[in-house]
Scaffold this motif. Structure first.
Motif, PDB file in Angstrom:
ATOM      1  N   LEU A 166      35.134  36.529  35.343  1.00  0.00           N
ATOM      2  CA  LEU A 166      35.380  35.194  35.879  1.00  0.00           C
ATOM      3  C   LEU A 166      36.005  35.234  37.272  1.00  0.00           C
ATOM      4  O   LEU A 166      35.745  34.356  38.107  1.00  0.00           O
ATOM      5  N   TRP A 167      36.845  36.268  37.530  1.00  0.00           N
ATOM      6  CA  TRP A 167      37.599  36.323  38.784  1.00  0.00           C
ATOM      7  C   TRP A 167      37.140  37.434  39.718  1.00  0.00           C
ATOM      8  O   TRP A 167      37.856  37.785  40.650  1.00  0.00           O
ATOM      9  N   LEU A 168      35.948  37.943  39.488  1.00  0.00           N
ATOM     10  CA  LEU A 168      35.485  39.090  40.269  1.00  0.00           C
ATOM     11  C   LEU A 168      35.333  38.778  41.757  1.00  0.00           C
ATOM     12  O   LEU A 168      35.425  39.681  42.600  1.00  0.00           O
ATOM     13  N   ASP A 169      35.126  37.530  42.104  1.00  0.00           N
ATOM     14  CA  ASP A 169      34.936  37.149  43.508  1.00  0.00           C
ATOM     15  C   ASP A 169      36.255  36.987  44.250  1.00  0.00           C
ATOM     16  O   ASP A 169      36.257  36.804  45.481  1.00  0.00           O
ATOM     17  N   SER A 170      37.361  37.053  43.541  1.00  0.00           N
ATOM     18  CA  SER A 170      38.678  36.903  44.170  1.00  0.00           C
ATOM     19  C   SER A 170      39.201  38.270  44.590  1.00  0.00           C
ATOM     20  O   SER A 170      39.456  39.130  43.743  1.00  0.00           O
ATOM     21  N   SER A 171      39.364  38.470  45.886  1.00  0.00           N
ATOM     22  CA  SER A 171      39.864  39.759  46.375  1.00  0.00           C
ATOM     23  C   SER A 171      41.301  40.001  45.929  1.00  0.00           C
ATOM     24  O   SER A 171      41.696  41.148  45.666  1.00  0.00           O
ATOM     25  N   ILE A 172      42.095  38.939  45.824  1.00  0.00           N
ATOM     26  CA  ILE A 172      43.478  39.084  45.381  1.00  0.00           C
ATOM     27  C   ILE A 172      43.511  39.588  43.941  1.00  0.00           C
ATOM     28  O   ILE A 172      44.284  40.494  43.598  1.00  0.00           O
ATOM     29  N   PHE A 173      42.656  39.009  43.095  1.00  0.00           N
ATOM     30  CA  PHE A 173      42.601  39.443  41.698  1.00  0.00           C
ATOM     31  C   PHE A 173      42.152  40.896  41.601  1.00  0.00           C
ATOM     32  O   PHE A 173      42.734  41.686  40.835  1.00  0.00           O
ATOM     33  N   VAL A 174      41.133  41.263  42.368  1.00  0.00           N
ATOM     34  CA  VAL A 174      40.604  42.627  42.300  1.00  0.00           C
ATOM     35  C   VAL A 174      41.656  43.635  42.744  1.00  0.00           C
ATOM     36  O   VAL A 174      41.851  44.681  42.107  1.00  0.00           O
ATOM     37  N   GLU A 175      42.362  43.349  43.838  1.00  0.00           N
ATOM     38  CA  GLU A 175      43.394  44.269  44.321  1.00  0.00           C
ATOM     39  C   GLU A 175      44.554  44.357  43.339  1.00  0.00           C
ATOM     40  O   GLU A 175      45.122  45.433  43.122  1.00  0.00           O
TER      41      GLU A 175
END
Length: 274
Positions: A166-175
Motif C-alpha cells: 500500500l505504501w510502496l510509492d512513499s519514499s519516507i515509508f521505504v527508507e
C-alpha cells in the motif's frame, strides 16, 4: 607489454574476488550458527541459546526483503536474507523439539490457543468475543510446536507485505522500512547479551558462534561501506559489531564463574528468555 599482460591478469582476478566476496556475503551469515546447532543437537539442551535471536533475524530479514521491493540493493544481500530465514527456521525447529522433549508433563502453548495440554492439541482453539484467535503473551515465542512459529512468521510476513504494497510509492515509508530492517538486525545479539547477564554465565552459548558473529559483522560492515550500500546498512553494521564485542566481554568476565541456568519450565517468566 608487461603492463598490458598484468592488466589482463588483474581483470579476471578482480572479478573473481568480487564474486568471492558476494558469495561470502550471501552464505557467510549462516556459518556462525553451525557450531551452535551442532552443540544443541549433541547436548540435547537449548537453554544456553536464546531463540529470540531467531525472532530478531526473522523479522529483520523479512523487512529487508520488503525493503528490496522499494529500493533495490545488491543481489547477494537479498540472497543472504532468504538463506538466513531458512536457517533460523531450522534452528527454531531443533530448539523446539529439544525443549519439548525435556519438558515432560508441562502444559503446552500454541500460537492460536491460550492454553492447552498434549492431549488437547486437536481441540478447537479458544476464541475471543470478537471471534478472533488469541494467545497468551506471556508465552509468546515459547510455543510447543514448530508449526506455531511458522504460522507466526507467515502472519507477520502477510501483514507487513500488505502494508508495504500500500505504501510502496512513499519514499519516507521505504527508507523507514530499510532502517527498521537493519536496526532490528543490529539488535541481534541483545537477547543473548541479556540472557548471559541474567544467568551471570555464558554456559551453553557457543563462543565460536559469537567470534564468527564478530568477524562476519566486521566483514559485512566493510562490504557495505566499500559498495556504497544504503547508509542504514553501514550505521547499523557498526552497532552490531559493538554488541558482538560486548558479548565477548561477558565471556571474559564470566569465565571464572560458570553457572548453569536454572530452569523452571512450568512458569512463564522463567522461559521467556528462550
Amino acid at each position: 607489454m608487461e603492463a598490458g599482460g598484468l592488466g589482463w591478469a588483474l581483470g579476471p582476478a578482480q572479478r573473481l574476488a568480487a564474486w568471492g566476496a558476494a558469495a561470502a556475503m550471501a552464505v557467510g551469515g549462516v556459518v556462525p550458527y553451525i557450531p551452535q546447532y551442532r552443540h544443541i543437537r549433541r547436548a540435547q539442551d537449548a537453554q544456553g541459546f536464546s531463540t529470540y535471536v531467531c525472532l530478531v533475524l526473522l523479522v529483520a530479514n523479512i523487512l529487508r526483503i520488503l525493503f528490496w521491493f522499494g529500493r533495490r540493493f545488491e543481489s547477494p544481500l537479498l540472497w543472504q536474507s532468504i538463506i538466513m530465514i531458512i536457517t533460523m527456521l531450522l534452528m527454531l525447529k531443533l530448539c523446539t523439539e529439544v525443549r519439548v522433549s525435556n519438558e515432560l508433563n508441562v502444559k503446552r502453548r500454541s500460537f492460536t490457543a491460550a492454553d492447552s495440554k498434549d492431549e488437547e492439541f486437536k481441540a478447537p482453539p479458544k476464541r475471543s468475543y470478537l471471534g478472533m484467535y488469541y494467545f497468551d503473551l506471556n508465552y509468546f515465542w515459547h510455543w510447543s510446536k514448530f508449526t506455531d512459529y511458522v504460522q507466526c512468521v507467515l502472519t507477520f510476513t502477510g501483514v507487513t507485505g500488505y502494508i508495504t504494497y500500500l505504501w510502496l510509492d512513499s519514499s519516507i515509508f521505504v527508507e523507514t522500512l530499510g532502517f527498521l530492517a537493519v536496526f532490528t538486525e543490529a539488535m541481534l545479539g541483545v537477547p543473548q547479551l541479556y540472557r548471559n547477564y541474567q544467568n551471570r554465565s555464558t554456559e551453553g552459548m557457543s563462543v565460536k558462534m559469537v567470534l564468527m558473529w564478530t568477524s562476519g559483522d566486521t566483514f559485512k560492515t566493510g562490504y557495505f561501506i566499500l559498495n556504497q550500500a544504503p547508509f542504514q546498512f553501514s550505521i547499523c553494521g557498526l552497532l552490531q559489531v559493538f554488541v558482538d564485542m560486548a558479548i565477548l566481554l561477558q565471556v571474559y568476565l564470566y569465565r571464572y564463574s560458570p553457572q548453569k541456568a536454572v530452569s523452571h519450565p512450568a512458569h512463564p517468566a522463567s522461559t521467556k528468555a528462550l
